[in-house]
Design a protein around this motif. Structure first.
Motif, mmCIF file in Angstrom:
data_model
loop_
_atom_site.group_PDB
_atom_site.id
_atom_site.type_symbol
_atom_site.label_atom_id
_atom_site.label_comp_id
_atom_site.label_asym_id
_atom_site.label_seq_id
_atom_site.Cartn_x
_atom_site.Cartn_y
_atom_site.Cartn_z
ATOM 1 N N HIS A 17 0.839 -1.210 0.000
ATOM 2 C CA HIS A 17 0.000 0.000 0.000
ATOM 3 C C HIS A 17 0.869 1.252 0.000
ATOM 4 C CE1 HIS A 17 -2.941 2.972 1.530
ATOM 5 N NE2 HIS A 17 -3.781 2.239 0.833
ATOM 6 N N THR A 31 0.799 3.891 1.626
ATOM 7 C CA THR A 31 1.163 4.448 2.936
ATOM 8 C C THR A 31 2.406 3.759 3.519
ATOM 9 O OG1 THR A 31 -0.456 2.984 3.945
ATOM 10 C CG2 THR A 31 -1.143 5.251 3.586
ATOM 11 N N GLN A 87 1.648 -8.296 3.359
ATOM 12 C CA GLN A 87 0.323 -7.733 3.583
ATOM 13 C C GLN A 87 -0.795 -8.770 3.576
ATOM 14 O OE1 GLN A 87 -0.821 -4.660 0.784
ATOM 15 N NE2 GLN A 87 0.165 -5.711 -0.894
ATOM 16 N N GLY A 97 -4.428 -8.617 2.638
ATOM 17 C CA GLY A 97 -5.483 -7.816 2.006
ATOM 18 C C GLY A 97 -4.901 -6.697 1.158
ATOM 19 N N ILE A 115 -4.923 -3.804 -1.421
ATOM 20 C CA ILE A 115 -6.010 -2.830 -1.573
ATOM 21 C C ILE A 115 -6.875 -3.047 -2.821
ATOM 22 C CG2 ILE A 115 -4.419 -1.121 -2.602
ATOM 23 C CD1 ILE A 115 -7.282 -0.080 -0.386
ATOM 24 N N ASP A 122 1.101 -5.650 7.120
ATOM 25 C CA ASP A 122 0.093 -4.620 6.905
ATOM 26 C C ASP A 122 -1.224 -5.352 6.673
ATOM 27 O OD1 ASP A 122 -1.609 -2.681 6.085
ATOM 28 O OD2 ASP A 122 -0.496 -2.100 4.288
ATOM 29 N N ALA A 166 -4.328 -3.920 7.166
ATOM 30 C CA ALA A 166 -5.264 -2.808 7.386
ATOM 31 C C ALA A 166 -6.717 -3.275 7.393
ATOM 32 C CB ALA A 166 -5.041 -1.722 6.342
ATOM 33 N N PHE A 167 -7.097 -4.038 6.384
ATOM 34 C CA PHE A 167 -8.438 -4.623 6.503
ATOM 35 C C PHE A 167 -8.411 -6.144 6.572
ATOM 36 C CE2 PHE A 167 -7.854 -3.860 1.939
ATOM 37 C CZ PHE A 167 -8.283 -5.033 1.348
ATOM 38 N N ASP A 184 -6.793 -1.874 10.944
ATOM 39 C CA ASP A 184 -7.696 -0.734 11.146
ATOM 40 C C ASP A 184 -9.085 -1.211 11.556
ATOM 41 O OD1 ASP A 184 -5.943 1.296 10.495
ATOM 42 O OD2 ASP A 184 -6.539 1.375 8.386
ATOM 43 N N HIS A 204 -11.444 1.019 11.159
ATOM 44 C CA HIS A 204 -12.286 1.813 10.252
ATOM 45 C C HIS A 204 -12.333 1.260 8.829
ATOM 46 C CE1 HIS A 204 -8.268 3.881 10.387
ATOM 47 N NE2 HIS A 204 -8.386 3.744 9.092
ATOM 48 N N LYS A 205 -12.037 -0.020 8.722
ATOM 49 C CA LYS A 205 -12.218 -0.651 7.409
ATOM 50 C C LYS A 205 -13.275 -1.743 7.583
ATOM 51 C CE LYS A 205 -8.167 0.961 5.143
ATOM 52 N NZ LYS A 205 -7.378 1.654 6.191
HETATM 53 C C1 LIG Z 1 -3.562 -2.500 2.806
HETATM 54 C C2 LIG Z 1 -3.667 -1.115 3.365
HETATM 55 N N1 LIG Z 1 -2.682 -0.623 4.138
HETATM 56 C C3 LIG Z 1 -2.731 0.613 4.670
HETATM 57 C C4 LIG Z 1 -3.811 1.449 4.429
HETATM 58 C C5 LIG Z 1 -3.802 2.812 5.049
HETATM 59 O O1 LIG Z 1 -4.662 2.850 6.113
HETATM 60 P P1 LIG Z 1 -4.962 4.236 6.886
HETATM 61 O O2 LIG Z 1 -5.602 5.128 5.883
HETATM 62 O O3 LIG Z 1 -5.865 3.844 7.979
HETATM 63 O O4 LIG Z 1 -3.646 4.756 7.352
HETATM 64 C C6 LIG Z 1 -4.862 0.976 3.649
HETATM 65 C C7 LIG Z 1 -6.012 1.853 3.346
HETATM 66 O O5 LIG Z 1 -6.830 1.585 2.510
HETATM 67 C C8 LIG Z 1 -4.806 -0.324 3.108
HETATM 68 O O6 LIG Z 1 -5.799 -0.824 2.377
#
Ligand SMILES: Cc1ncc(COP(=O)(O)O)c(C=O)c1O
Length: 174
Positions: A8, A10, A57, A59, A61, A86, A88-89, A115, A117-118
């Motif tokens: 991702h 980020t 990772q 999941g 994106i 990672d 996140a979801f 997260d 929030h996903k």
């Molecule tokens: C796989 C993955 N990593 C990291 C992130 C970033 O998450 P955040 O926006 O909560 O920092 C996302 C956001 O969609 C993501 O899908």
């Protein structure tokens, strides 16, 4: 640092913040699901020297792809590297009997980010970092200053586990 080409965006920002940059890391080719190719991974980790972090990772994106943790974890352990996931979801897949197999082996990592929030649909911003090695986490984050009270022996000071000092307990409600 070993990372898949389809990590991702980020994650690359985090490398930028750390001063490592996007290109001073080993970026591995991925399959059509955005997952690291295991032969390429095995080859790369066998060649690295010195402290190494692998970022996989759960999941991807765009595809929902999961790196093959069952293959990755033993190679990481053999190399004495640190595996960060990672998730996140996708990390939440472990809570569902229907899809938990997607993240099989993820438990063998050293740290995980996910997260609320996903997949859990909690409000922004409910991010969680989970660390297997408390001391490494604490040593990386502790901020000390003469004006800051010391935590009593055995007492947990939350500021020793986050990068910011003025930080409300965002994760606490969830
Ligand atoms: C796989 C993955 N990593 C990291 C992130 C970033 O998450 P955040 O926006 O909560 O920092 C996302 C956001 O969609 C993501 O899908």
């Amino acid at each position: 640092m070993i990372i898949g080409d389809d990590a991702h965006t980020t994650v690359f920002s985090a490398l930028q913040f750390l001063g490592l940059g996007h290109d001073r890391v080993i970026r591995l080719k991925t399959d059509d699901q955005g997952c690291m190719l295991i032969p390429a991974f095995a080859d790369a980790i066998a060649k690295v020297r010195g402290p190494t972090i692998v970022i996989a990772q759960a999941g991807q994106i765009n595809t929902g792809g999961f790196d093959k943790f069952s293959d990755i974890v033993p190679l990481v352990k053999q190399a004495g590297a640190w595996l960060h996931v990672d998730g996140a979801f996708g990390l939440w897949a472990r809570t569902s009997s229907k899809v938990s197999h997607l993240a099989a082996g993820v438990d063998g990592a050293d740290s995980w980010a996910t997260d609320g929030h996903k997949w859990l649909q909690t409000p922004y911003d409910s991010g969680y970092a989970i660390m297997r090695h408390e001391l490494a986490h604490r040593c990386a984050m502790t901020i000390a200053a003469s004006y800051l009270p010391m935590a009593a022996e055995g007492e947990r000071d939350p500021t020793h586990y986050v990068p910011e000092l003025s930080h409300r307990a965002r994760g606490f409600p969830t």
